[in-house]
Write a protein that holds these residues in place. Structure first.
Motif, PDB file in Angstrom:
ATOM      1  N   ALA A 202       0.874  -1.173   0.000  1.00 50.11           N
ATOM      2  CA  ALA A 202       0.000   0.000   0.000  1.00 50.11           C
ATOM      3  C   ALA A 202       0.912   1.224   0.000  1.00 50.11           C
ATOM      4  N   VAL A 203       0.771   2.061  -1.017  1.00 47.99           N
ATOM      5  CA  VAL A 203       1.574   3.274  -1.125  1.00 47.99           C
ATOM      6  C   VAL A 203       0.658   4.450  -0.817  1.00 47.99           C
ATOM      7  N   VAL A 204       1.023   5.215   0.215  1.00 50.93           N
ATOM      8  CA  VAL A 204       0.195   6.322   0.673  1.00 50.93           C
ATOM      9  C   VAL A 204       1.021   7.604   0.628  1.00 50.93           C
ATOM     10  N   LEU A 205       0.481   8.603  -0.032  1.00 54.91           N
ATOM     11  CA  LEU A 205       1.107   9.925  -0.107  1.00 54.91           C
ATOM     12  C   LEU A 205       0.190  10.912   0.595  1.00 54.91           C
ATOM     13  N   LEU A 206       0.726  11.615   1.578  1.00 54.41           N
ATOM     14  CA  LEU A 206       0.030  12.734   2.195  1.00 54.41           C
ATOM     15  C   LEU A 206       0.678  13.980   1.624  1.00 54.41           C
ATOM     16  N   ILE A 207      -0.108  14.848   1.019  1.00 50.37           N
ATOM     17  CA  ILE A 207       0.459  16.037   0.396  1.00 50.37           C
ATOM     18  C   ILE A 207      -0.459  17.210   0.663  1.00 50.37           C
ATOM     19  N   GLY A 208       0.134  18.330   1.025  1.00 47.05           N
ATOM     20  CA  GLY A 208      -0.722  19.449   1.365  1.00 47.05           C
ATOM     21  C   GLY A 208      -0.033  20.783   1.424  1.00 47.05           C
ATOM     22  N   MET A 209      -0.800  21.733   1.938  1.00 47.49           N
ATOM     23  CA  MET A 209      -0.337  23.108   2.035  1.00 47.49           C
ATOM     24  C   MET A 209      -0.838  23.719   3.330  1.00 47.49           C
ATOM     25  N   ARG A 210      -0.118  24.727   3.782  1.00 48.63           N
ATOM     26  CA  ARG A 210      -0.535  25.500   4.947  1.00 48.63           C
ATOM     27  C   ARG A 210      -0.548  26.962   4.550  1.00 48.63           C
ATOM     28  N   ILE A 211      -1.655  27.616   4.786  1.00 51.08           N
ATOM     29  CA  ILE A 211      -1.764  29.047   4.508  1.00 51.08           C
ATOM     30  C   ILE A 211      -1.118  29.783   5.677  1.00 51.08           C
TER      31      ILE A 211
ATOM     32  N   GLU B 189      -0.771   2.858  -6.820  1.00 52.70           N
ATOM     33  CA  GLU B 189      -0.464   1.473  -7.195  1.00 52.70           C
ATOM     34  C   GLU B 189       0.929   1.069  -6.742  1.00 52.70           C
ATOM     35  N   SER B 190       1.890   1.977  -6.929  1.00 57.06           N
ATOM     36  CA  SER B 190       3.284   1.671  -6.584  1.00 57.06           C
ATOM     37  C   SER B 190       4.045   2.976  -6.425  1.00 57.06           C
ATOM     38  N   LYS B 191       5.176   2.896  -5.710  1.00 57.91           N
ATOM     39  CA  LYS B 191       6.007   4.094  -5.580  1.00 57.91           C
ATOM     40  C   LYS B 191       6.626   4.449  -6.932  1.00 57.91           C
TER      41      LYS B 191
ATOM     42  N   GLU C  69       4.459  13.648   2.681  1.00 50.30           N
ATOM     43  CA  GLU C  69       5.049  12.479   3.320  1.00 50.30           C
ATOM     44  C   GLU C  69       4.591  11.272   2.514  1.00 50.30           C
ATOM     45  N   THR C  70       5.500  10.356   2.258  1.00 47.90           N
ATOM     46  CA  THR C  70       5.168   9.157   1.492  1.00 47.90           C
ATOM     47  C   THR C  70       5.489   7.931   2.339  1.00 47.90           C
ATOM     48  N   TYR C  71       4.549   6.990   2.332  1.00 49.34           N
ATOM     49  CA  TYR C  71       4.719   5.756   3.091  1.00 49.34           C
ATOM     50  C   TYR C  71       4.460   4.567   2.169  1.00 49.34           C
ATOM     51  N   VAL C  72       5.308   3.560   2.259  1.00 53.85           N
ATOM     52  CA  VAL C  72       5.080   2.303   1.566  1.00 53.85           C
ATOM     53  C   VAL C  72       4.906   1.250   2.661  1.00 53.85           C
ATOM     54  N   ALA C  73       3.704   0.727   2.760  1.00 50.86           N
ATOM     55  CA  ALA C  73       3.416  -0.327   3.734  1.00 50.86           C
ATOM     56  C   ALA C  73       3.432  -1.657   2.985  1.00 50.86           C
ATOM     57  N   PRO C  74       4.405  -2.499   3.267  1.00 48.31           N
ATOM     58  CA  PRO C  74       4.466  -3.783   2.574  1.00 48.31           C
ATOM     59  C   PRO C  74       3.233  -4.640   2.879  1.00 48.31           C
ATOM     60  N   GLU C  75       2.910  -5.483   1.934  1.00 52.12           N
ATOM     61  CA  GLU C  75       1.807  -6.416   2.141  1.00 52.12           C
ATOM     62  C   GLU C  75       2.020  -7.141   3.464  1.00 52.12           C
ATOM     63  N   GLY C  76       0.976  -7.220   4.264  1.00 51.36           N
ATOM     64  CA  GLY C  76       1.063  -7.848   5.573  1.00 51.36           C
ATOM     65  C   GLY C  76       1.392  -6.864   6.686  1.00 51.36           C
ATOM     66  N   ALA C  77       1.630  -5.595   6.324  1.00 51.82           N
ATOM     67  CA  ALA C  77       1.989  -4.583   7.323  1.00 51.82           C
ATOM     68  C   ALA C  77       0.908  -3.511   7.450  1.00 51.82           C
ATOM     69  N   TYR C  78      -0.268  -3.778   6.943  1.00 52.28           N
ATOM     70  CA  TYR C  78      -1.389  -2.853   7.078  1.00 52.28           C
ATOM     71  C   TYR C  78      -2.673  -3.652   7.168  1.00 52.28           C
ATOM     72  N   GLU C  79      -3.669  -3.057   7.777  1.00 50.95           N
ATOM     73  CA  GLU C  79      -4.982  -3.679   7.847  1.00 50.95           C
ATOM     74  C   GLU C  79      -6.001  -2.554   7.965  1.00 50.95           C
ATOM     75  N   SER C  80      -7.269  -2.881   7.774  1.00 57.06           N
ATOM     76  CA  SER C  80      -8.320  -1.868   7.856  1.00 57.06           C
ATOM     77  C   SER C  80      -9.633  -2.523   8.262  1.00 57.06           C
ATOM     78  N   ILE C  81     -10.513  -1.702   8.777  1.00 58.62           N
ATOM     79  CA  ILE C  81     -11.880  -2.150   9.039  1.00 58.62           C
ATOM     80  C   ILE C  81     -12.804  -0.951   8.874  1.00 58.62           C
ATOM     81  N   TYR C  82     -13.943  -1.207   8.267  1.00 59.03           N
ATOM     82  CA  TYR C  82     -14.974  -0.190   8.068  1.00 59.03           C
ATOM     83  C   TYR C  82     -16.276  -0.808   8.570  1.00 59.03           C
ATOM     84  N   PHE C  83     -16.989  -0.083   9.403  1.00 54.09           N
ATOM     85  CA  PHE C  83     -18.215  -0.600  10.003  1.00 54.09           C
ATOM     86  C   PHE C  83     -19.378   0.303   9.608  1.00 54.09           C
ATOM     87  N   ASP C  84     -20.305  -0.254   8.825  1.00 50.90           N
ATOM     88  CA  ASP C  84     -21.453   0.515   8.317  1.00 50.90           C
ATOM     89  C   ASP C  84     -21.007   1.812   7.651  1.00 50.90           C
TER      90      ASP C  84
END
Length: 170
Positions: free
Chosen positions: A18-27, A78-80, A119-134
């Motif tokens: 899972a490749v996650v990029l947090l990108i933003g700005m501050r006024i 999809e990938s870094k 900030e960019t994070y690469v979470a290898p398969e098996g190193a992340y999980e999720s749950i969504y309820f309703d």
């Protein structure tokens, strides 16, 4: 339009890293609209550019605010390699915008009216999980689809173990 919640518990269907990029700005200075508004517009234009070409690798995104001054986008890729390719491809908007920022900085014409970060994070398969309820599909679940939680495990430790190294069971 509001997405309809999916009843019960689901988890992200993502396979692989899972490749996650947090990108933003501050006024930094609200009165300097001429400085920060174009930055904000550029982000929306980049997201539109990526949406027009799904092959570039952006799977999904969530727009968020941390404060009245700080805005950011959580992006799922999809990938870094695809993230890097988009960021550096000549002719695409990101490359043009960063070129302009770098030229202004070199010329001493970059003012501190708006802050930029990522900030960019690469979470290898098996190193992340999720749950969504309703919940409707959200976050990584919106980017990759969801499956009933029972397919990956009711508890977080089971969902982590589902795709951990050495466990290739579906």
């Amino acid at each position: 339009m509001f997405a309809k919640p999916i009843p019960g518990r689901t988890t992200a269907a993502r396979e692989g890293d899972a490749v996650v990029l947090l990108i933003g700005m501050r006024i930094n200075h609200f009165w300097a609209v001429h400085q920060w508004f174009p930055v904000m517009l550029s982000m929306f234009r980049m997201l539109a550019e990526l949406a027009r070409d799904p092959g570039r690798g952006l799977l999904g995104r969530v727009l968020l605010t941390a404060s009245p001054r700080t805005y950011y986008v959580v992006q799922y890729w999809e990938s870094k390699e695809k993230l890097y390719a988009y960021a550096s491809e000549v002719g695409l908007l990101h490359h043009k915008v960063w070129g302009a920022v770098n030229r202004k900085e070199k010329a001493g014409k970059l003012h501190a009216h708006v802050g930029l970060w990522h900030e960019t994070y690469v979470a290898p398969e098996g190193a992340y999980e999720s749950i969504y309820f309703d919940m409707p599909e959200f976050g990584l679940g919106a980017a990759s689809g969801v499956v009933p939680v029972e397919r990956r495990g009711r508890y977080a430790k089971d969902r982590f173990a589902h795709r951990s190294v050495g466990n290739s069971a579906p």
